[in-house]
Enzyme design. Structure first.
Site, PDB file in Angstrom:
ATOM      1  N   ASN A 138      -5.314  12.400   0.758  1.00 27.52           N
ATOM      2  CA  ASN A 138      -4.394  11.553   1.537  1.00 27.52           C
ATOM      3  C   ASN A 138      -5.235  10.784   2.547  1.00 27.52           C
ATOM      4  OD1 ASN A 138      -1.676  10.670   2.139  1.00 27.52           O
ATOM      5  ND2 ASN A 138      -1.843  11.813   4.050  1.00 27.52           N
ATOM      6  N   LYS A 139      -4.585   9.965   3.331  1.00 25.03           N
ATOM      7  CA  LYS A 139      -5.285   9.097   4.289  1.00 25.03           C
ATOM      8  C   LYS A 139      -6.321   9.859   5.109  1.00 25.03           C
ATOM      9  CE  LYS A 139      -5.037   5.588   4.724  1.00 25.03           C
ATOM     10  NZ  LYS A 139      -6.034   4.743   4.017  1.00 25.03           N
ATOM     11  N   GLN A 186      -1.902   2.216  10.068  1.00 25.46           N
ATOM     12  CA  GLN A 186      -0.620   2.329   9.339  1.00 25.46           C
ATOM     13  C   GLN A 186       0.406   3.121  10.147  1.00 25.46           C
ATOM     14  OE1 GLN A 186      -3.626   2.744   8.000  1.00 25.46           O
ATOM     15  NE2 GLN A 186      -3.692   2.289   5.812  1.00 25.46           N
ATOM     16  N   ARG A 195       0.871  -1.191   0.000  1.00 25.84           N
ATOM     17  CA  ARG A 195       0.000   0.000   0.000  1.00 25.84           C
ATOM     18  C   ARG A 195       0.897   1.227   0.000  1.00 25.84           C
ATOM     19  NH1 ARG A 195       2.379   1.998   3.842  1.00 25.84           N
ATOM     20  NH2 ARG A 195       0.860   3.656   3.815  1.00 25.84           N
ATOM     21  N   GLY A 196       0.255   2.413  -0.111  1.00 23.62           N
ATOM     22  CA  GLY A 196       1.041   3.644  -0.242  1.00 23.62           C
ATOM     23  C   GLY A 196       1.157   3.981  -1.722  1.00 23.62           C
ATOM     24  N   ALA A 197       0.838   5.235  -2.078  1.00 21.76           N
ATOM     25  CA  ALA A 197       0.689   5.584  -3.493  1.00 21.76           C
ATOM     26  C   ALA A 197       1.903   5.225  -4.379  1.00 21.76           C
ATOM     27  CB  ALA A 197       0.322   7.065  -3.607  1.00 21.76           C
ATOM     28  N   ARG A 204      -7.373  -0.057  -6.777  1.00 23.57           N
ATOM     29  CA  ARG A 204      -7.610   1.009  -5.787  1.00 23.57           C
ATOM     30  C   ARG A 204      -7.771   2.329  -6.560  1.00 23.57           C
ATOM     31  NH1 ARG A 204      -4.136   1.267  -0.500  1.00 23.57           N
ATOM     32  NH2 ARG A 204      -6.065   2.211   0.252  1.00 23.57           N
ATOM     33  N   ASP A 247      -1.928  10.952  -1.963  1.00 21.56           N
ATOM     34  CA  ASP A 247      -2.358   9.963  -2.957  1.00 21.56           C
ATOM     35  C   ASP A 247      -2.695  10.618  -4.291  1.00 21.56           C
ATOM     36  OD1 ASP A 247      -2.835   8.537  -0.273  1.00 21.56           O
ATOM     37  OD2 ASP A 247      -2.844   6.996  -1.821  1.00 21.56           O
TER      38      ASP A 247
HETATM   39  O1  MRU Z   1      -4.501   3.252   2.326  1.00 20.70           O
HETATM   40  P1  MRU Z   1      -3.024   3.444   2.231  1.00 20.70           P
HETATM   41  O2  MRU Z   1      -2.266   2.870   3.379  1.00 20.70           O
HETATM   42  O3  MRU Z   1      -2.486   3.021   0.882  1.00 20.70           O
HETATM   43  O4  MRU Z   1      -2.846   5.028   2.313  1.00 20.70           O
HETATM   44  C1  MRU Z   1      -1.552   5.562   2.226  1.00 20.70           C
HETATM   45  C2  MRU Z   1      -1.498   7.037   2.377  1.00 20.70           C
HETATM   46  O5  MRU Z   1      -2.499   7.695   2.540  1.00 20.70           O
HETATM   47  C3  MRU Z   1      -0.153   7.673   2.224  1.00 20.70           C
HETATM   48  O6  MRU Z   1      -0.055   8.801   3.014  1.00 20.70           O
HETATM   49  C4  MRU Z   1       0.036   8.072   0.748  1.00 20.70           C
HETATM   50  O7  MRU Z   1      -0.212   6.993  -0.096  1.00 20.70           O
HETATM   51  C5  MRU Z   1       1.388   8.605   0.486  1.00 20.70           C
HETATM   52  S1  MRU Z   1       2.641   7.386   0.601  1.00 20.70           S
HETATM   53  C6  MRU Z   1       4.119   8.084   0.222  1.00 20.70           C
END
Ligand code: MRU
Length: 345
Positions: free
Chosen positions: A245-246, A194, A44-46, A86, A235
């Site tokens: 973002n999250k 996370q 996970r993470g963009a 996603r 994201d």
């Molecule tokens: O749902 P996730 O864990 O994929 O969400 C991740 C985030 O919101 C991060 O802050 C974002 O992807 C940036 S990662 C460098």
């Protein structure tokens, strides 16, 4: 620890659903397995999602057996399957576009093996670009960090969310490695934790002082002047600077604004989407009710309780002090300066 590793004909990723209790790895040999790793949040993470779909596309090519005509039709299906995993992180479609462009360039090659090799090559380049961009984000971001700083971050925008190093945590790592006295407050990040599971683990492993807080504690810390700056990942950053973002990022930005605390977004240009004008156009992923009703497989709410579980929110540009990219720090007005930065680079 490697977030993502290409093994020649398969992809190895660390299983982020098991961290920090267990450090175990999963191997994907097909594009379908890659899609499932993304959907289940093993990865996970963009930026990490971007690199992983690129390898997923390459695996889609490598797994294929059949005629040349069928090969191109198969890759269209591979693209659609990976794209549907996603919806919020734009890095996913950014990486798929790069893969499709490479396929287009190679379309006339006689040998399918040559095309497969070019696609693997492109996925490796995407991963390498991510490493490079994170290092530069770290260097630019470090110029914003005072010699002694208490920094709040949300979710995980670290090495685990990227190919290596991290974006928001990349800035913090660079400041720490430069000898600055940094102390991080990491929010837990309900519902999937996370922050508690991944950011706390990463920073602790790197020897960077970190204190974990529940999501509802940030305002109180700010009110007591305990936070010098906030740095988060993204994201999707759209043309006017609005940033997805999250979930919970928006509340932190409003709090930071109220308390006069700088609020920075650290993101590579692969996260910038100039096709969308405002944040209201960003698709927000809704995740399973189960994530709210259960914690580590144990029910924590009445079984039938109604649940709302958006995975992301949108922070309006007016709350963002600056956007740290690999090309430098972009200041408001974003509608002008994001475009200028992209044209210059
Ligand atoms: O749902 P996730 O864990 O994929 O969400 C991740 C985030 O919101 C991060 O802050 C974002 O992807 C940036 S990662 C460098």
């Amino acid at each position: 620890m490697k977030t993502i590793e290409w093994l020649g004909r398969s992809l190895k990723v660390i299983d982020q659903t098991k961290l920090p209790a267990e450090e175990v790895y999963c191997e994907a040999k097909t594009h379908e397995e890659v899609a499932e790793l993304i959907e289940s949040m093993v990865v996970r993470g963009a930026p990490a999602i971007g690199a992983v779909v690129a390898y997923g596309y390459a695996l889609g090519a490598l797994e294929f057996q059949g005629s040349r005509e069928e090969f191109f039709a198969h890759l269209e299906n591979v693209q659609a399957r990976l794209k549907a995993t996603r919806p919020t992180a734009v890095n996913l479609s950014w990486a798929l576009r790069r893969m499709e462009d490479r396929l287009r360039e190679m379309r006339d090659a006689e040998d399918l093996e040559l095309i497969c090799a070019a696609l693997v090559d492109e996925a490796n380049a995407i991963a390498e670009d991510d490493r490079r961009m994170n290092k530069l984000i770290g260097e630019y971001g470090n110029t914003l960090v005072p010699e002694k700083a208490t920094i709040l971050t949300h979710c995980n925008a670290g090495a685990l969310a990227t190919v290596e190093y991290g974006t928001a945590l990349g800035v913090i790592r660079t400041a720490f490695e430069a000898g600055k006295t940094v102390h991080v407050y990491a929010t837990e990040t309900r519902p999937l934790l996370q922050g508690a599971r991944l950011t706390a683990w990463e920073l602790f492993k790197a020897g960077i002082p970190v204190t974990l807080i529940a999501d509802n504690m940030a305002g109180w810390l700010m009110q007591q002047d305990k936070i010098d700056l906030v740095i988060v990942g993204a994201d999707r950053v759209v043309a006017n600077g609005d940033t997805a973002n999250k979930i919970g990022t928006y509340s932190l930005a409003v709090l930071a604004h109220t308390h006069g605390i700088p609020f920075y977004v650290a993101a590579p240009t692969s996260t910038i989407d100039l096709k969308m004008r405002t944040g209201m156009e960003i698709p927000i992923e809704q995740r399973s009710d189960k994530e709210m009703r259960e914690l580590f497989g144990k029910q924590i709410t009445p079984a039938e309780i109604d649940v709302y579980n958006p995975a992301f929110d949108v922070t309006p540009a007016k709350y963002i002090t600056g956007i740290i990219t690999e090309n430098g720090i972009v200041a408001p007005p974003y509608a002008v300066n994001l475009l200028k930065m992209l044209v210059r680079s």
